[in-house]
Design an enzyme around this catalytic site. Structure first.
Site, PDB file in Angstrom:
ATOM      1  N   ASN A 210       0.850  -1.200   0.000  1.00  0.00           N
ATOM      2  CA  ASN A 210       0.000   0.000   0.000  1.00  0.00           C
ATOM      3  C   ASN A 210       0.879   1.241   0.000  1.00  0.00           C
ATOM      4  OD1 ASN A 210       0.465   0.895   2.857  1.00  0.00           O
ATOM      5  ND2 ASN A 210      -0.430  -1.116   3.272  1.00  0.00           N
ATOM      6  N   LYS A 289       9.127 -17.737  -9.003  1.00  0.00           N
ATOM      7  CA  LYS A 289       8.518 -16.626  -9.739  1.00  0.00           C
ATOM      8  C   LYS A 289       7.409 -17.132 -10.672  1.00  0.00           C
ATOM      9  CE  LYS A 289       9.486 -12.919 -12.899  1.00  0.00           C
ATOM     10  NZ  LYS A 289      10.285 -12.543 -14.048  1.00  0.00           N
ATOM     11  N   LYS A 345     -12.057  -2.576  18.133  1.00  0.00           N
ATOM     12  CA  LYS A 345     -10.697  -3.004  18.494  1.00  0.00           C
ATOM     13  C   LYS A 345     -10.393  -2.782  19.973  1.00  0.00           C
ATOM     14  CE  LYS A 345      -9.272  -1.906  13.775  1.00  0.00           C
ATOM     15  NZ  LYS A 345      -8.269  -2.501  12.898  1.00  0.00           N
TER      16      LYS A 345
HETATM   17  N1  CTP Z   1      -4.572  -2.680  11.970  1.00  0.00           N
HETATM   18  C1  CTP Z   1      -3.974  -3.792  12.523  1.00  0.00           C
HETATM   19  N2  CTP Z   1      -4.049  -5.001  11.860  1.00  0.00           N
HETATM   20  C2  CTP Z   1      -4.678  -5.095  10.693  1.00  0.00           C
HETATM   21  C3  CTP Z   1      -5.301  -3.960  10.116  1.00  0.00           C
HETATM   22  C4  CTP Z   1      -5.216  -2.754  10.786  1.00  0.00           C
HETATM   23  O1  CTP Z   1      -3.406  -3.698  13.593  1.00  0.00           O
HETATM   24  N3  CTP Z   1      -4.724  -6.264  10.087  1.00  0.00           N
HETATM   25  C5  CTP Z   1      -4.500  -1.413  12.713  1.00  0.00           C
HETATM   26  C6  CTP Z   1      -3.805  -0.299  11.962  1.00  0.00           C
HETATM   27  O2  CTP Z   1      -2.436  -0.238  12.294  1.00  0.00           O
HETATM   28  C7  CTP Z   1      -4.536   0.942  12.463  1.00  0.00           C
HETATM   29  C8  CTP Z   1      -5.942   0.432  12.744  1.00  0.00           C
HETATM   30  O3  CTP Z   1      -5.817  -0.972  12.907  1.00  0.00           O
HETATM   31  O4  CTP Z   1      -4.008   1.413  13.676  1.00  0.00           O
HETATM   32  C9  CTP Z   1      -6.937   0.727  11.655  1.00  0.00           C
HETATM   33  O5  CTP Z   1      -6.400   0.374  10.407  1.00  0.00           O
HETATM   34  P1  CTP Z   1      -7.226   0.608   9.069  1.00  0.00           P
HETATM   35  O6  CTP Z   1      -6.450   0.077   7.920  1.00  0.00           O
HETATM   36  O7  CTP Z   1      -7.704   2.037   8.997  1.00  0.00           O
HETATM   37  O8  CTP Z   1      -8.544  -0.226   9.354  1.00  0.00           O
HETATM   38  P2  CTP Z   1      -8.925  -1.728   9.193  1.00  0.00           P
HETATM   39  O9  CTP Z   1      -9.146  -2.285  10.541  1.00  0.00           O
HETATM   40  O10 CTP Z   1      -7.961  -2.440   8.306  1.00  0.00           O
HETATM   41  O11 CTP Z   1     -10.341  -1.579   8.480  1.00  0.00           O
HETATM   42  P3  CTP Z   1     -10.684  -1.132   6.975  1.00  0.00           P
HETATM   43  O12 CTP Z   1      -9.475  -1.418   6.146  1.00  0.00           O
HETATM   44  O13 CTP Z   1     -11.842  -1.963   6.649  1.00  0.00           O
HETATM   45  O14 CTP Z   1     -11.002   0.331   7.041  1.00  0.00           O
END
Ligand code: CTP
Length: 411
Positions: A210, A289, A345
């Site tokens: 990402n 690969k 969370k």
């Molecule tokens: N996070 C995490 N583990 C994951 C995904 C996210 O610990 N597998 C943590 C990220 O570091 C951040 C928070 O959760 O602090 C929210 O991350 P975000 O990407 O905004 O949300 P998601 O929980 O992944 O939800 P979505 O992608 O559906 O918005």
């Protein structure tokens, strides 16, 4: 942040080595400047090795026959680039020069040339310290806004007893940072920060990633170091340099990040999950690969939610610590989504990041966020990521103080 440390010639010059170390532990870069007299007590090489920077020992470079043009204007470039000039130990001679505006070596010239705040930590014989000339010079400097860190009393190197001993290096560093508006409220604590993206392998040469640059998480790590914390930085792959004083663990995938975090979470009193953790990994990533051969279908499986796992582990432990702060990268319905993540969370706060704007957020040096807790919504206007990081840590401290006060009241 960069501090110029002027070392002048006294028996306490060797203690400046400890000052360099304490500053570096807080993520500060140190440019050491030694007066000629200081070099009689300690070799410049000691400070060069410790600070990792060339030590400035004279106004015109090292060779008198071939003066170096760069060196001739170096005091101006150093003067402009520093956040503070700290002189420790400051002898009676240096104090007199500063007070009278005499500029006959690098350090005294730098004092006149720099717009940065100046802090001095005097050290000398008790009679020299108490002499009306020294005290009058100090008064002139104080009037000009120079911060004077008073020397301690005790046995002096000259065999006398009284005031004049250099203050403790730890105290000098804390007072200097305080002077720069950096409080040491995280001293003795461990802060765990995650940063950057994760890379989920598709095959040995490709990955799913990402756009996170890691800058926000690295800024939080740096801000926590400055406030005196020990920092554990768990970072996904980034192109930026981690703060040297942080213990940095570089990981690739979400699974590796989870292991690194769960192995260490119990040491921390505050965890900030700024990483953009990939939500999915490739089921059965190829070990060789993958060859181009028409359309390709990748099957994705969800990754574990590290932050939610931390929320559950903390709940199971029955403790309120560590404080858990997550980020929410959103492109729409930000507040609503942030509040949902807060509950889902079980964390103390969510820092909402609007990643749809190209001028802030991912990859930018600036950001604008909203901190969401169960009771509050606080907007932090656009600022550098380091300033935003400071505000997030300030907020965390404020939240903790409020909870501790509430807990004491209910006992
Ligand atoms: N996070 C995490 N583990 C994951 C995904 C996210 O610990 N597998 C943590 C990220 O570091 C951040 C928070 O959760 O602090 C929210 O991350 P975000 O990407 O905004 O949300 P998601 O929980 O992944 O939800 P979505 O992608 O559906 O918005």
């Amino acid at each position: 942040m960069k501090i110029a440390l002027g070392v002048s010639g006294g028996i306490a010059a060797y203690k400046a080595a400890e000052i360099v170390r304490h500053l570096q532990e807080r993520g500060v870069r140190v440019q050491v400047i030694m007066t000629a007299a200081a070099q009689e007590f300690v070799r410049p090489l000691t400070f060069a090795a410790l600070s990792g920077e060339k030590v400035i020992t004279s106004m015109f470079g090292s060779s008198a026959e071939q003066p170096n043009l760069d060196s001739a204007v170096e005091h101006i470039s150093v003067a402009q680039s520093i956040d503070c000039l700290l002189v420790a130990p400051a002898t009676a001679d240096v104090i007199a020069k500063f007070a009278q505006g005499i500029a006959n070596d690098f350090l005294s010239t730098l004092y006149l040339a720099t717009p940065a705040p100046v802090v001095i930590a005097p050290a000398m014989n008790v009679n020299m310290w108490q002499h009306p000339a020294t005290q009058a010079n100090l008064e002139i400097l104080r009037q000009r806004g120079v911060h004077v860190i008073e020397p301690d009393s005790g046995y002096l190197a000259c065999g006398m007893i009284g005031a004049g001993r250099l203050a403790e290096p730890e105290h000098i560093v804390a007072a200097t940072l305080q002077r720069l508006g950096i409080v040491q409220d995280l001293a003795g604590e461990t802060v765990l920060v995650t940063a950057g993206p994760t890379h989920e392998p598709i095959d040995p040469v490709r990955y799913l990633g990402n756009r996170s640059s890691g800058k926000m998480g690295y800024a939080i790590a740096e801000a926590a170091l400055r406030r005196g914390a020990k920092v554990i930085l768990v970072s996904g792959p980034t192109a930026i340099q981690p703060p040297a004083a942080a213990e940095t663990i570089v990981v690739e995938s979400a699974q590796q990040m989870r292991t690194a975090v769960l192995d260490r979470w119990e040491h921390a009193s505050l965890i900030v999950m700024a990483a953009a953790v990939g939500d999915y990994h490739i089921k059965n990533a190829a070990t060789e690969k993958i060859k181009r051969d028409g359309a390709m279908v990748l099957q994705l499986e969800p990754n574990p939610d590290i932050l939610a796992d931390l929320g559950s582990l903390r709940h199971a432990s029955g403790r309120a610590s560590p404080m858990l702060i997550g980020f929410a990268a959103e492109t729409e319905n930000g507040l609503e989504n942030a509040r949902a993540k807060l509950t889902k969370k079980s964390v103390d706060a969510i820092v909402l990041n609007d990643v749809s704007r190209s001028d802030i957020g991912f990859n930018s040096d600036r950001n604008e966020v909203t901190i969401v807790t169960a009771a509050q919504t606080i907007r932090i206007p656009e600022a550098s990521k380091l300033e935003i990081a400071q505000r997030i840590l300030e907020f965390a401290q404020h939240l903790r103080a409020k909870r501790e006060a509430a807990a004491t009241k209910s006992v």
